[in-house]
Write an enzyme that holds these catalytic residues in place. Structure first.
Site, PDB file in Angstrom:
ATOM      1  CG  HIS A 146      -0.530 -12.071 -28.361  1.00 64.47           C
ATOM      2  ND1 HIS A 146      -1.507 -12.837 -27.778  1.00 64.47           N
ATOM      3  CD2 HIS A 146       0.197 -12.911 -29.137  1.00 64.47           C
ATOM      4  CE1 HIS A 146      -1.371 -14.102 -28.173  1.00 64.47           C
ATOM      5  NE2 HIS A 146      -0.346 -14.167 -28.996  1.00 64.47           N
ATOM      6  CG  LEU A 147      -2.661  -5.415 -30.919  1.00 64.14           C
ATOM      7  CD1 LEU A 147      -3.689  -4.608 -31.709  1.00 64.14           C
ATOM      8  CD2 LEU A 147      -1.251  -4.896 -31.185  1.00 64.14           C
ATOM      9  NE  ARG A 148       0.472  -9.367 -23.994  1.00 63.29           N
ATOM     10  CZ  ARG A 148       0.567 -10.650 -24.271  1.00 63.29           C
ATOM     11  NH1 ARG A 148      -0.508 -11.346 -24.626  1.00 63.29           N
ATOM     12  NH2 ARG A 148       1.723 -11.272 -24.215  1.00 63.29           N
TER      13      ARG A 148
ATOM     14  CG  HIS B 289      -1.259 -22.389 -29.094  1.00 58.15           C
ATOM     15  ND1 HIS B 289      -0.455 -21.306 -28.863  1.00 58.15           N
ATOM     16  CD2 HIS B 289      -0.577 -23.469 -28.626  1.00 58.15           C
ATOM     17  CE1 HIS B 289       0.667 -21.702 -28.268  1.00 58.15           C
ATOM     18  NE2 HIS B 289       0.613 -23.007 -28.109  1.00 58.15           N
TER      19      HIS B 289
ATOM     20  CG  LEU C 193       5.119 -21.507 -24.714  1.00 55.51           C
ATOM     21  CD1 LEU C 193       4.101 -21.562 -23.598  1.00 55.51           C
ATOM     22  CD2 LEU C 193       5.840 -22.847 -24.852  1.00 55.51           C
TER      23      LEU C 193
ATOM     24  CG  HIS D  35       4.837 -11.389 -21.502  1.00 59.64           C
ATOM     25  ND1 HIS D  35       3.719 -11.697 -20.765  1.00 59.64           N
ATOM     26  CD2 HIS D  35       4.822 -12.211 -22.576  1.00 59.64           C
ATOM     27  CE1 HIS D  35       3.058 -12.681 -21.375  1.00 59.64           C
ATOM     28  NE2 HIS D  35       3.695 -12.997 -22.480  1.00 59.64           N
TER      29      HIS D  35
ATOM     30  CB  ALA E 159       5.702 -18.066 -23.304  1.00 58.74           C
TER      31      ALA E 159
HETATM   32  O1  DOR Z   1       4.821 -17.086 -26.578  1.00 58.65           O
HETATM   33  C1  DOR Z   1       3.618 -16.914 -26.574  1.00 58.65           C
HETATM   34  N1  DOR Z   1       3.058 -15.825 -26.010  1.00 58.65           N
HETATM   35  N2  DOR Z   1       2.828 -17.840 -27.113  1.00 58.65           N
HETATM   36  C2  DOR Z   1       1.501 -17.785 -27.010  1.00 58.65           C
HETATM   37  O2  DOR Z   1       0.857 -18.674 -27.506  1.00 58.65           O
HETATM   38  C3  DOR Z   1       0.846 -16.718 -26.239  1.00 58.65           C
HETATM   39  C4  DOR Z   1       1.678 -15.531 -26.175  1.00 58.65           C
HETATM   40  C5  DOR Z   1       1.209 -14.518 -25.157  1.00 58.65           C
HETATM   41  O3  DOR Z   1       0.033 -14.182 -25.136  1.00 58.65           O
HETATM   42  O4  DOR Z   1       2.047 -14.033 -24.382  1.00 58.65           O
HETATM   43 ZN    ZN Z   2       0.157 -15.831 -30.120  1.00 59.32          ZN
END
Ligand code: DOR
Ligand code: ZN
Length: 350
Positions: A17-19, A138, A221, A253, A265
């Site tokens: 995830h690079l946001r 997922h 998650l 995050h 998560a």
């Molecule tokens: O922990 C997680 N963070 N699991 C995911 O499936 C999504 C991810 C997120 O985008 O923060």
């Molecule tokens: Zn992911």
């Protein structure tokens, strides 16, 4: 004598995830410094549901990096109830979209626009099978009656089995597997099925989430599972099977969104990821199998060329920072403040 030095082909990250925006600018280099390519998750707000949006996001990622990294963002589309066969054909034709991501609606961060019932995605899945486009999954059911720790296992029974039965030609990656059942299922499945494994699921069991208090920075998650599952994942990752490969699921995050009454998560593993995998493989006596897991099997599954550059790991302990800048906020990386055994050296050209 333990190894003091490991040279491996440059790795790729098959799930990251690079946001976007300031967060993207804060984290992109941590991935690009080590990994040559990465499968970039599409769970932005709004989600990346079209090839056009994926193209624009790809440009923003490249713009967030120094010009000379050579990093290749491998883009994904976010599957919705409305994804059309035409969009899948455009994705295949683009050359830069390499997978379509299936989030059951509500399963995780920014999954609200995910698929509400598997049957609704069948036209898109049929198109993906025809076009030979990879489905990244997922694998957790969202049924509130299913215990959180069982959601992956139940997903395999209720959904993944049906997908493989109805689309036998579809290539499927079960992302971030967390259970013995998932590892076994993938191991026994046809060659069209593979799995990614994160560093946290190789190194921690759910005990770590509660050790001495609640540890929000280990919450991701699918959630960490019991120790016997962790051991099954280590066995799978180090087995030498090409079905298991590296996918960090690095999911940044801000610190205050994690240390919160309703914490987000995701583990921010990018700054330490390769060193963490090296620890897990070394502890399993399988450091010689790290290269294939990190740098070979993923590209082979995705049908992409093998990387020709190399990277080194040196046994030089270093301390992961307590926090890193994250736009106007800060972020706490995985293993913050703790010492890591391996340090990643410079990239060695082909
Ligand atoms: O922990 C997680 N963070 N699991 C995911 O499936 C999504 C991810 C997120 O985008 O923060
Ligand atoms: Zn992911």
């Amino acid at each position: 004598m333990p190894h003091t030095f490991v040279k491996l082909a440059r790795p790729d990250d098959w799930h990251v995830h690079l946001r976007d925006g300031a967060a993207l600018r804060a984290v992109a280099a941590d991935t690009a410094r080590v990994f040559r390519r990465a499968i970039v998750m599409p769970n932005l707000k709004p989600a990346v549901t079209t090839v056009q949006a994926a193209a624009a996001y790809r440009e923003r990622i490249l713009a967030a990096l120094p010009a000379d990294t050579g990093f290749d963002p491998l883009m994904t589309l976010y599957l919705t109830d409305a994804t059309s066969a035409d969009e899948i054909a455009r994705a295949k034709g683009s050359g830069f979209v390499h997978a379509v991501k299936y989030y059951p609606a509500g399963a995780t961060t920014n999954s609200e626009s995910g698929v509400t019932a598997l049957s609704r995605a069948y036209p898109a899945l049929a198109a993906m099978e025809r076009q030979d486009m990879v489905l990244a999954v997922h694998g957790e059911v969202t049924d509130p009656d299913v215990d959180v720790f069982d959601r992956e296992r139940v997903f395999i029974d209720r959904e993944l089995t049906a997908i493989l039965r109805d689309f036998p030609g579809l290539r499927v990656v079960l992302e971030h597997i967390t259970t013995r059942e998932a590892a076994e299922f993938v191991g026994e499945a046809p060659g069209t099925v593979a799995a990614t494994i994160t560093p946290q699921h190789l190194l921690y069991s759910r005990n770590a989430l509660f050790s001495g208090g609640l540890r929000p920075h280990l919450y991701c998650l699918p959630v960490l599972k019991r120790e016997s599952h962790r051991q099954a994942l280590v066995a799978a990752a180090t087995s030498g099977s090409p079905k298991y490969f590296l996918g960090t699921d690095s999911a940044p995050h801000a610190k205050d969104a994690k240390e919160n009454a309703c914490g987000c998560a995701g583990c921010y593993s990018a700054p330490a990821a390769l060193a963490l995998y090296a620890e897990a493989f070394e502890d399993a006596g399988a450091l010689d199998r790290l290269e294939a897991f990190a740098s070979r099997y993923g590209a082979a599954f995705y049908g992409l060329p093998q990387n020709r550059e190399s990277i080194t790991l040196q046994r030089v302990p270093w301390r992961v920072p307590e926090a890193l800048p994250f736009g106007d906020a800060t972020i706490v990386p995985l293993r913050a403040g703790e010492e890591l055994r391996w340090r990643v050296g410079a990239v060695v050209p082909a």
